[in-house]
Design a protein around this motif. Structure first.
Motif, PDB file in Angstrom:
ATOM      1  N   VAL A 133       7.905   2.103   3.591  1.00 17.75           N
ATOM      2  CA  VAL A 133       7.802   3.562   3.503  1.00 17.75           C
ATOM      3  C   VAL A 133       6.837   3.949   2.386  1.00 17.75           C
ATOM      4  O   VAL A 133       6.008   4.850   2.552  1.00 17.75           O
ATOM      5  CB  VAL A 133       9.199   4.195   3.301  1.00 17.75           C
ATOM      6  CG1 VAL A 133       9.097   5.652   2.893  1.00 17.75           C
ATOM      7  CG2 VAL A 133      10.024   4.057   4.567  1.00 17.75           C
ATOM      8  N   GLY A 134       6.903   3.258   1.236  1.00 14.85           N
ATOM      9  CA  GLY A 134       5.955   3.538   0.154  1.00 14.85           C
ATOM     10  C   GLY A 134       4.531   3.298   0.576  1.00 14.85           C
ATOM     11  O   GLY A 134       3.628   4.084   0.276  1.00 14.85           O
ATOM     12  N   SER A 135       4.308   2.220   1.304  1.00 15.41           N
ATOM     13  CA  SER A 135       2.973   1.904   1.792  1.00 15.41           C
ATOM     14  C   SER A 135       2.457   2.992   2.724  1.00 15.41           C
ATOM     15  O   SER A 135       1.306   3.429   2.627  1.00 15.41           O
ATOM     16  CB  SER A 135       3.004   0.551   2.499  1.00 15.41           C
ATOM     17  OG  SER A 135       1.743   0.209   2.969  1.00 15.41           O
ATOM     18  N   VAL A 136       3.298   3.454   3.617  1.00 16.18           N
ATOM     19  CA  VAL A 136       2.903   4.514   4.545  1.00 16.18           C
ATOM     20  C   VAL A 136       2.659   5.822   3.791  1.00 16.18           C
ATOM     21  O   VAL A 136       1.706   6.558   4.102  1.00 16.18           O
ATOM     22  CB  VAL A 136       3.966   4.689   5.651  1.00 16.18           C
ATOM     23  CG1 VAL A 136       3.688   5.915   6.483  1.00 16.18           C
ATOM     24  CG2 VAL A 136       4.019   3.456   6.539  1.00 16.18           C
ATOM     25  N   LEU A 137       3.466   6.121   2.780  1.00 17.50           N
ATOM     26  CA  LEU A 137       3.255   7.349   2.002  1.00 17.50           C
ATOM     27  C   LEU A 137       1.916   7.321   1.268  1.00 17.50           C
ATOM     28  O   LEU A 137       1.209   8.332   1.226  1.00 17.50           O
ATOM     29  CB  LEU A 137       4.405   7.555   1.015  1.00 17.50           C
ATOM     30  CG  LEU A 137       5.744   7.951   1.641  1.00 17.50           C
ATOM     31  CD1 LEU A 137       6.830   8.000   0.576  1.00 17.50           C
ATOM     32  CD2 LEU A 137       5.631   9.289   2.363  1.00 17.50           C
ATOM     33  N   PHE A 138       1.541   6.163   0.702  1.00 15.23           N
ATOM     34  CA  PHE A 138       0.227   6.058   0.064  1.00 15.23           C
ATOM     35  C   PHE A 138      -0.890   6.216   1.083  1.00 15.23           C
ATOM     36  O   PHE A 138      -1.919   6.829   0.804  1.00 15.23           O
ATOM     37  CB  PHE A 138       0.081   4.736  -0.680  1.00 15.23           C
ATOM     38  CG  PHE A 138       0.762   4.725  -2.023  1.00 15.23           C
ATOM     39  CD1 PHE A 138       0.488   5.680  -2.973  1.00 15.23           C
ATOM     40  CD2 PHE A 138       1.671   3.732  -2.319  1.00 15.23           C
ATOM     41  CE1 PHE A 138       1.118   5.671  -4.208  1.00 15.23           C
ATOM     42  CE2 PHE A 138       2.302   3.709  -3.553  1.00 15.23           C
ATOM     43  CZ  PHE A 138       2.029   4.674  -4.502  1.00 15.23           C
ATOM     44  N   LEU A 139      -0.694   5.689   2.258  1.00 13.33           N
ATOM     45  CA  LEU A 139      -1.693   5.849   3.316  1.00 13.33           C
ATOM     46  C   LEU A 139      -1.843   7.320   3.688  1.00 13.33           C
ATOM     47  O   LEU A 139      -2.958   7.826   3.840  1.00 13.33           O
ATOM     48  CB  LEU A 139      -1.315   5.025   4.542  1.00 13.33           C
ATOM     49  CG  LEU A 139      -2.240   5.139   5.743  1.00 13.33           C
ATOM     50  CD1 LEU A 139      -3.650   4.695   5.385  1.00 13.33           C
ATOM     51  CD2 LEU A 139      -1.706   4.314   6.898  1.00 13.33           C
ATOM     52  N   ILE A 140      -0.741   8.035   3.803  1.00  9.53           N
ATOM     53  CA  ILE A 140      -0.779   9.467   4.117  1.00  9.53           C
ATOM     54  C   ILE A 140      -1.512  10.222   3.012  1.00  9.53           C
ATOM     55  O   ILE A 140      -2.364  11.080   3.291  1.00  9.53           O
ATOM     56  CB  ILE A 140       0.642  10.011   4.323  1.00  9.53           C
ATOM     57  CG1 ILE A 140       1.232   9.455   5.624  1.00  9.53           C
ATOM     58  CG2 ILE A 140       0.666  11.538   4.312  1.00  9.53           C
ATOM     59  CD1 ILE A 140       2.716   9.712   5.797  1.00  9.53           C
ATOM     60  N   ALA A 141      -1.214   9.912   1.741  1.00 11.46           N
ATOM     61  CA  ALA A 141      -1.891  10.574   0.627  1.00 11.46           C
ATOM     62  C   ALA A 141      -3.392  10.299   0.668  1.00 11.46           C
ATOM     63  O   ALA A 141      -4.204  11.199   0.420  1.00 11.46           O
ATOM     64  CB  ALA A 141      -1.293  10.107  -0.701  1.00 11.46           C
ATOM     65  N   SER A 142      -3.761   9.077   1.008  1.00 10.38           N
ATOM     66  CA  SER A 142      -5.176   8.724   1.113  1.00 10.38           C
ATOM     67  C   SER A 142      -5.859   9.529   2.205  1.00 10.38           C
ATOM     68  O   SER A 142      -6.965  10.049   2.020  1.00 10.38           O
ATOM     69  CB  SER A 142      -5.304   7.225   1.386  1.00 10.38           C
ATOM     70  OG  SER A 142      -6.625   6.898   1.695  1.00 10.38           O
ATOM     71  N   LEU A 143      -5.215   9.638   3.341  1.00 13.38           N
ATOM     72  CA  LEU A 143      -5.793  10.397   4.453  1.00 13.38           C
ATOM     73  C   LEU A 143      -5.928  11.872   4.101  1.00 13.38           C
ATOM     74  O   LEU A 143      -6.923  12.514   4.450  1.00 13.38           O
ATOM     75  CB  LEU A 143      -4.950  10.212   5.703  1.00 13.38           C
ATOM     76  CG  LEU A 143      -4.988   8.801   6.299  1.00 13.38           C
ATOM     77  CD1 LEU A 143      -3.936   8.665   7.394  1.00 13.38           C
ATOM     78  CD2 LEU A 143      -6.361   8.470   6.814  1.00 13.38           C
TER      79      LEU A 143
END
Length: 168
Positions: A133-143
């Motif tokens: 979930v943390g990995s996906v949240l960082f990906l969302i922030a990057s996008l």
């Protein structure tokens, strides 16, 4: 013996299939493969982000060179300074996007390691979910930062077009 090989190796894989909404047989993905797929996707995103950063840096250097050649009271100076301000904000957004993507990739790598350790011993269920979930949240922030950069680049283009219209 062929039946034994089929029962042992082929049938379990075939039983892992499911049906999609149209009734077609599809393979169900093993959750341990998610981080590997995510690493590939985020890696492609990193290429895009670093290309955007290169473009911002090149444009900034070109405008900074033009600004050095313009006298202090010239009408072009304010426009160049405004463009440089926009480019600086864009550079910070792309930097943020690259940072978030990098953190997402790091967490995905950590997740792969935890999955490997979990294969050796069990008990990491909650940790796996938290890391993913943390990995996906960082990906969302990057996008989101990348999208904001795109919006700012269009804003800079609008400023350039308005300046061209006023000069004409």
């Amino acid at each position: 013996e062929a039946q034994t090989v089929f029962d042992r190796h082929v049938k379990p894989a075939a039983d892992a299939d499911g049906n999609d909404a149209l009734g077609n047989r599809v393979m169900q993905m093993n959750p341990s493969g998610y981080p590997v797929i995510m690493l590939s996707g985020v890696g492609a995103l990193m290429i895009t982000l670093t290309n955007r950063m290169g473009r911002v840096v090149d444009r900034t250097r070109a405008l900074a060179g033009q600004l050095r050649q313009v006298s202090a009271g010239a009408p072009d100076r304010a426009h160049l300074e405004e463009q440089l301000d926009i480019l600086w904000r864009r550079a910070k957004l792309v930097r943020r996007a690259v940072t978030f993507s990098g953190l997402s990739m790091l967490l995905s790598c950590l997740l792969v390691m935890v999955i490997f350790v979990d294969a050796v011993r069990s008990g990491f269920g909650v940790e796996l979910v938290v890391i993913f979930v943390g990995s996906v949240l960082f990906l969302i922030a990057s996008l989101l930062a990348c999208l904001r950069d795109i919006w700012m680049s269009l804003w800079a283009l609008r400023v350039e077009v308005e300046r061209a219209r006023c000069a004409a």
